[in-house]
Design a protein around this motif. Structure first.
Motif, mmCIF file in Angstrom:
data_model
loop_
_atom_site.group_PDB
_atom_site.id
_atom_site.type_symbol
_atom_site.label_atom_id
_atom_site.label_comp_id
_atom_site.label_asym_id
_atom_site.label_seq_id
_atom_site.Cartn_x
_atom_site.Cartn_y
_atom_site.Cartn_z
ATOM 1 N N ALA A 190 1.228 -3.477 -29.268
ATOM 2 C CA ALA A 190 2.724 -3.104 -28.676
ATOM 3 C C ALA A 190 4.208 -3.134 -29.075
ATOM 4 N N LEU A 191 4.469 -3.976 -29.804
ATOM 5 C CA LEU A 191 6.071 -4.186 -30.651
ATOM 6 C C LEU A 191 6.419 -2.989 -30.684
ATOM 7 N N LYS A 192 5.559 -2.116 -31.408
ATOM 8 C CA LYS A 192 6.159 -1.153 -31.975
ATOM 9 C C LYS A 192 6.112 -0.211 -31.703
ATOM 10 N N ARG A 193 6.236 -0.388 -30.498
ATOM 11 C CA ARG A 193 5.804 0.726 -28.715
ATOM 12 C C ARG A 193 7.356 0.463 -27.944
ATOM 13 N N ARG A 194 7.803 -1.104 -28.400
ATOM 14 C CA ARG A 194 8.902 -1.963 -27.763
ATOM 15 C C ARG A 194 7.959 -1.972 -26.392
ATOM 16 N N ASP A 195 6.639 -3.040 -26.411
ATOM 17 C CA ASP A 195 6.348 -3.019 -25.203
ATOM 18 C C ASP A 195 6.329 -4.449 -24.844
ATOM 19 N N TYR A 196 7.860 -4.548 -25.147
ATOM 20 C CA TYR A 196 7.813 -6.189 -25.724
ATOM 21 C C TYR A 196 7.098 -7.912 -24.633
ATOM 22 N N SER A 197 7.553 -7.113 -23.344
ATOM 23 C CA SER A 197 6.253 -8.662 -22.314
ATOM 24 C C SER A 197 5.047 -8.196 -23.218
ATOM 25 N N ARG A 198 4.187 -7.087 -23.233
ATOM 26 C CA ARG A 198 2.821 -7.803 -23.455
ATOM 27 C C ARG A 198 2.973 -7.312 -24.396
ATOM 28 N N ALA A 199 3.488 -7.762 -25.100
ATOM 29 C CA ALA A 199 3.588 -7.682 -27.385
ATOM 30 C C ALA A 199 3.045 -9.500 -27.047
ATOM 31 N N LEU A 200 4.310 -10.263 -26.373
ATOM 32 C CA LEU A 200 4.530 -11.667 -25.942
ATOM 33 C C LEU A 200 3.701 -11.563 -25.703
ATOM 34 N N VAL A 201 2.501 -11.615 -24.155
ATOM 35 C CA VAL A 201 1.594 -11.965 -24.168
ATOM 36 C C VAL A 201 0.227 -12.201 -25.222
ATOM 37 N N PHE A 202 0.321 -11.055 -25.518
ATOM 38 C CA PHE A 202 -0.834 -11.321 -26.608
ATOM 39 C C PHE A 202 -0.442 -11.868 -27.981
ATOM 40 N N PHE A 203 0.983 -12.233 -28.190
ATOM 41 C CA PHE A 203 1.213 -12.740 -29.415
ATOM 42 C C PHE A 203 1.144 -15.061 -29.275
ATOM 43 N N LEU A 204 1.020 -14.980 -27.667
ATOM 44 C CA LEU A 204 0.937 -16.312 -27.546
ATOM 45 C C LEU A 204 -0.688 -16.607 -27.534
ATOM 46 N N GLU A 205 -1.693 -15.775 -26.819
ATOM 47 C CA GLU A 205 -2.388 -15.680 -27.042
ATOM 48 C C GLU A 205 -3.264 -16.401 -28.360
ATOM 49 N N ALA A 206 -2.674 -15.017 -28.653
ATOM 50 C CA ALA A 206 -2.251 -15.304 -30.872
ATOM 51 C C ALA A 206 -2.795 -16.616 -31.350
ATOM 52 N N ASP A 207 -1.349 -17.342 -31.097
ATOM 53 C CA ASP A 207 -1.045 -18.224 -30.907
ATOM 54 C C ASP A 207 -1.900 -19.837 -30.818
ATOM 55 N N GLU A 208 -2.724 -19.564 -29.269
ATOM 56 C CA GLU A 208 -3.303 -20.936 -29.074
ATOM 57 C C GLU A 208 -4.939 -20.648 -29.852
ATOM 58 N N GLU A 209 -5.420 -19.203 -30.343
ATOM 59 C CA GLU A 209 -6.625 -18.774 -31.182
ATOM 60 C C GLU A 209 -6.279 -19.005 -32.861
ATOM 61 N N PHE A 210 -5.201 -19.747 -32.899
ATOM 62 C CA PHE A 210 -4.957 -20.097 -34.700
ATOM 63 C C PHE A 210 -4.986 -21.450 -34.059
ATOM 64 N N ARG A 211 -4.816 -22.059 -33.010
ATOM 65 C CA ARG A 211 -4.218 -23.579 -33.433
ATOM 66 C C ARG A 211 -5.756 -24.085 -33.068
ATOM 67 N N HIS A 212 -6.733 -22.742 -33.316
ATOM 68 C CA HIS A 212 -8.468 -24.086 -33.067
ATOM 69 C C HIS A 212 -8.610 -23.802 -34.208
ATOM 70 N N CYS A 213 -8.192 -23.179 -35.184
ATOM 71 C CA CYS A 213 -8.559 -23.250 -36.811
ATOM 72 C C CYS A 213 -7.862 -24.357 -37.485
#
Length: 547
Positions: A190-213
């Motif tokens: 999404a970031l490559k397509r410059r869809d920053y809003s969508r990219a940020l949502v995915f990134f923050l969800e990834a951040d939440e999952e990384f915290r489970h590691c």
């Protein structure tokens, strides 16, 4: 953005001046006592003043200020925003302190405090895209579900380092890491397509999952550092300056990881790869973001120094267009050509060699990893020895087969550690057994090799008791073959086979969904085109150099 930055520039300096002079505009005599809400009032009443920055499609961002009860659920706040901008509440994502707010939880329990800014992101662009919007909302959960389904199946997903070496970690850790990495990859697309809003949502969800590691695992990989860099970049592209304090913490963690992994001056990377490679691009973006954060903290001298450093790094990363074209004409992709030229300081011949060597090394390492995986599968098929600890040695089985013994007989003999098993089976098993008793024994051996008992019987019937041919057909068809199943397969076993087939089909579909917009190019995360970086650099340099 430039006019908005100029306005922000004045506000930064005014706020800093007020802070240094100890002036608090929210207290008397600057406000009417009866209309102010002090910290004590917030504590007693639960009321808080919240700023909301609403990012609408095709229009400038809108900022509204609301006095709200912190006991409100996030869904209720969405309805309040809906009254302001007439945008469907169910198509809004609210982000506070780097987390997507849960609709059914209160603002207070999710860490929202008085004076905080909340980012409201719209999911779709126009009302005509309702169906597409619903699909986008579902996509996030689908990505999680699909990646969890495939995480432990090496046929679909494997972990490897940047050099192509397989990474082996416990299953529980692997599952959490793969889900986080998949969400990160979707965000990067999404970031490559410059869809920053969508990219940020995915990134923050990834951040939440990384915290489970496990924290120890996160210390051994740089994926979490790269995610922090991407989140900070999204905040900048969305002009969400209020989130820059959070970005500062993320960039600090990122810098620490980069230094420990690559070395402060990329010396560790050079020792391993012989060149700083395109990892310099990561340091450039890090320094640029750090400079911008410092600027918004009104640390102008430090910001200018880092901007100048980033400017030099951008110049070093630029590649000659003619050299790029020459490599592309030789058959290399634009990304490969760019990364190769950066790694070799623009030398076309060295770049071609660098790309080829990297490909060969990765291919060799992946081939080795595949061979190890096949060996592990072979060991599991051969089974463990009588001691229950070590597996039957495939090399010993091969030796006995070369001596003329039946492979399955050799496996059983080695497994039981009883040599008389071999003596029971001559070189030509077809001529040695007859009747039902033969099929039952051979079927037992095929079952021991991991095949379904009914499929084993059917295979032996088709091949007149030849265990080797039966095994070959079973292996070639993943243990499922066609034929007359009457008196062999029960309705229950048919359902079992169908279930396994359905599970495999589901995994295939999940893999296709995940792979739709994820890049499979090696080192894709290093392919930064410098266009936006240079734009931001010029904007902030112009603000600081005019003084």
């Amino acid at each position: 953005m430039c006019s908005q930055l100029e306005k922000e520039d004045y506000l930064i300096q005014v706020r800093d001046k007020l802070r240094k002079d100890g002036i608090k505009l929210w207290l008397p005599p600057y406000v009417n006592q009866s209309n102010s809400i002090s910290k004590e009032d917030v504590k007693e009443s639960g009321l808080a003043t919240i700023k909301i920055k609403i990012l609408l499609p095709n229009t400038p961002p809108k900022i509204v200020t609301k006095e709200l009860l912190l006991s409100l659920q996030a869904s209720e706040l969405k309805r309040i925003i809906n009254q302001e901008v007439k945008f469907p509440a169910d198509r809004l994502k609210l982000i506070s302190a780097g987390k997507v707010l849960n609709d059914t939880s209160t603002l207070d329990t999710q860490g929202v405090r008085n004076g905080q800014l909340i980012l409201a992101i719209t999911i779709s662009e126009t009302p005509t895209q309702v169906l597409e919007t619903e699909n986008q909302i579902k996509e996030l959960e689908n990505v999680k579900t699909d990646s969890r389904l495939l995480a432990l199946d090496n046929e679909f997903m494997q972990l490897e380092d940047q050099f192509g070496n397989a990474i082996k970690i416990p299953s529980s850790e692997k599952k959490a890491l793969i889900v986080a990495m998949t969400l990160h990859e979707k965000g990067k697309s999404a970031l490559k397509r410059r869809d920053y809003s969508r990219a940020l949502v995915f990134f923050l969800e990834a951040d939440e999952e990384f915290r489970h590691c496990n924290s120890q695992l996160l210390n051994t990989v740089d994926n979490y550092a790269l995610l922090n860099l991407d989140i900070a970049w999204c905040y900048l592209c969305l002009e969400s300056f209020a989130h820059l304090p959070e970005a500062y913490d993320r960039l600090k963690k990122c810098e620490e990881k980069f230094h420990s992994t690559y070395g402060p001056n990329l010396e560790r990377l050079i020792a391993v790869k012989g060149t700083p490679g395109s990892e310099e691009a990561l340091f450039m973006r890090l320094h640029l973001l750090q400079a911008i954060v410092l600027y918004h903290q009104n640390k102008r001298t430090e910001a200018l120094a880092l901007l100048k450093k980033a400017e030099g790094e951008i110049q070093n990363l630029k590649v000659d267009e003619n050299s790029l074209t020459a490599l592309i004409e030789l058959g290399y992709s634009p990304a490969e050509a760019t990364l190769g030229l950066r790694a070799t300081k623009g030398d076309v011949n060295l770049a071609a060699n660098y790309i080829n060597e990297n490909k060969e090394k990765r291919a060799e390492r992946r081939k080795k990893a595949k061979a190890e995986e096949i060996l592990i599968k072979e060991r599991k098929k051969l089974g463990k020895c009588a001691d229950g600890k070590q597996y039957v040695d495939a090399n010993f089985v091969k030796i006995l087969v070369n001596m003329g013994y039946n492979k399955e007989a050799a496996r059983i003999a080695l497994q039981k550690n009883e040599q008389h098993y071999i003596g029971q089976y001559p070189v030509h098993p077809r001529a040695s057994f007859a009747g039902t008793q033969r099929d039952e024994k051979q079927g037992t051996f095929l079952e021991a090799a991991g095949f379904d008992s009914r499929m084993a019987k059917l295979a032996l019937q088709k091949h007149s008791g030849d265990i080797m041919k039966a095994a070959e057909e079973l292996l070639a068809n993943n243990g499922i073959i066609s034929g007359d199943l009457t008196n062999i397969i029960t309705p229950e076993s048919i359902q079992n086979i169908k279930k396994k087939k359905l599970e495999h089909d589901e995994k295939n579909e999940a893999f296709k969904r995940l792979a739709e917009d994820i890049s499979i190019v090696d080192d894709d995360y290093l392919d930064i085109d410098l266009v936006q970086e240079e734009t931001f650099l010029k904007q902030y340099l112009s603000l600081l150099e005019r003084e």
